[in-house]
Design an enzyme around this catalytic site. Structure first.
Site, short mmCIF file in Angstrom:
data_model
loop_
_atom_site.label_atom_id
_atom_site.label_comp_id
_atom_site.label_asym_id
_atom_site.label_seq_id
_atom_site.Cartn_x
_atom_site.Cartn_y
_atom_site.Cartn_z
CB SER A 121 -0.98 0.10 1.19
OG SER A 121 -1.67 -1.26 1.27
N1 SAH Z 1 -0.39 -5.34 3.90
C1 SAH Z 1 0.32 -5.57 2.89
C2 SAH Z 1 -0.58 -4.97 1.88
C3 SAH Z 1 -0.96 -6.37 0.98
S1 SAH Z 1 -2.22 -5.94 -0.26
C4 SAH Z 1 1.61 -4.85 2.78
O1 SAH Z 1 1.85 -4.11 3.73
O2 SAH Z 1 2.32 -5.04 1.87
C5 SAH Z 1 -3.53 -7.18 0.46
C6 SAH Z 1 -3.11 -8.51 0.48
O3 SAH Z 1 -4.25 -9.16 1.12
C7 SAH Z 1 -2.58 -9.25 -0.60
O4 SAH Z 1 -1.49 -9.86 -0.50
C8 SAH Z 1 -3.65 -10.31 -0.77
O5 SAH Z 1 -3.20 -11.66 -1.29
C9 SAH Z 1 -4.20 -10.55 0.56
N2 SAH Z 1 -5.75 -11.13 0.77
C10 SAH Z 1 -6.54 -10.98 0.27
N3 SAH Z 1 -7.70 -11.48 0.52
C11 SAH Z 1 -7.22 -12.46 1.68
C12 SAH Z 1 -7.84 -13.12 2.70
N4 SAH Z 1 -9.13 -13.52 2.59
N5 SAH Z 1 -7.15 -13.73 3.62
C13 SAH Z 1 -5.82 -13.14 4.02
N6 SAH Z 1 -5.25 -12.37 2.99
C14 SAH Z 1 -5.80 -11.91 1.91
#
Ligand code: SAH
Length: 230
Positions: free
Chosen positions: A80
């Protein structure tokens, strides 16, 4: 002798200047993208100065690590925008005694920021490869108070519940009821809600006894919250 000393000093100075280059970029990020945009919590600003964002992005984006935007991390996912991470961290009012759950580990950056402020961080990632990479990264960087698991975050992490706060970093169609259940009385959850193709809203959820208050704090755009069986 002097010549030799200079020759020996050069690689050291090169390394030092590279490290400084990122340090300066990191401090500028905190100043311009956070402090100047009303992120005021000192522990939050300190965490962003301490955690090296360039260690959480793919090699080819290393020089973009401190820019004001999200970056691709593979598998169609993103790390993000720094401001968004700061906003979501500040709004849950983290403190050193807290136990926090994150859904959507991705690169592990949000988890690392939380880990600098709170006591324990539990983070769940649905994509196995990302979970592996983030787990290894956090371990190599000595974040000992973070636990990572590969699962569908919809169900939370019952074993470690209740949580003082929950941070969800993928946009869900609705707020998963198991997450509300696993929130402590008085706890806060921050979660983007809405469909992937329309504007989503960042929602702040506050649990007080049987009552749960929900308020929309800003329009946002996140990758979708996916489900294990999809
Ligand atoms: N917090 C992260 C941002 C990642 S983007 C950072 O700091 O880099 C959001 C992430 O949520 C993605 O990697 C995606 O695979 C994950 N995601 C989506 N649905 C999910 C679910 N049901 N359970 C766990 N992770 C999930």
């Amino acid at each position: 002798m002097i010549k030799l000393m200079i020759i020996l000093l050069i690689p050291f100075l090169v390394l030092l200047s590279q490290e400084d280059e990122y340090k300066q970029a990191r401090y500028e990020m905190v100043k311009h993208q956070m402090a100047n945009r009303n992120i005021n919590d000192k522990s939050v600003l300190d965490a962003f100065r301490a955690v090296k964002r360039h260690e959480f992005v793919p090699e080819k984006f290393i020089d973009n690590a401190y820019e004001d935007r999200p970056l691709p991390i593979g598998y169609g996912q993103t790390i993000s925008q720094p401001y968004m991470v700061a906003y979501m961290t500040e709004i849950i009012k983290p403190d050193e005694n807290h136990k926090v759950l994150e859904i959507g580990t991705g690169s592990g950056y949000q988890a690392a920021i939380l880990a600098k402020i709170v006591k324990e961080v539990y983070t769940i990632e649905i994509i196995e490869e990302l979970e592996n990479e983030a787990g290894k990264r956090l371990k190599d960087l000595d974040f000992e108070n973070v636990s990572v698991k590969n699962a569908d975050g919809y169900y939370g992490w019952q074993e470690h519940a209740p949580f003082d706060a929950i941070v969800v970093t993928a946009a869900a169609e609705y707020i998963p009821p198991p997450l509300i259940k696993q929130l402590k009385d008085g706890g806060k959850m921050i979660i983007p809600v809405g469909s992937p193709f329309f504007t989503q809203r960042l929602m702040l959820v506050e649990k007080n006894g049987e009552e749960t208050k929900t308020k929309s704090v800003m329009p946002v755009r996140f990758v979708p919250f996916t489900r294990g069986n999809e």
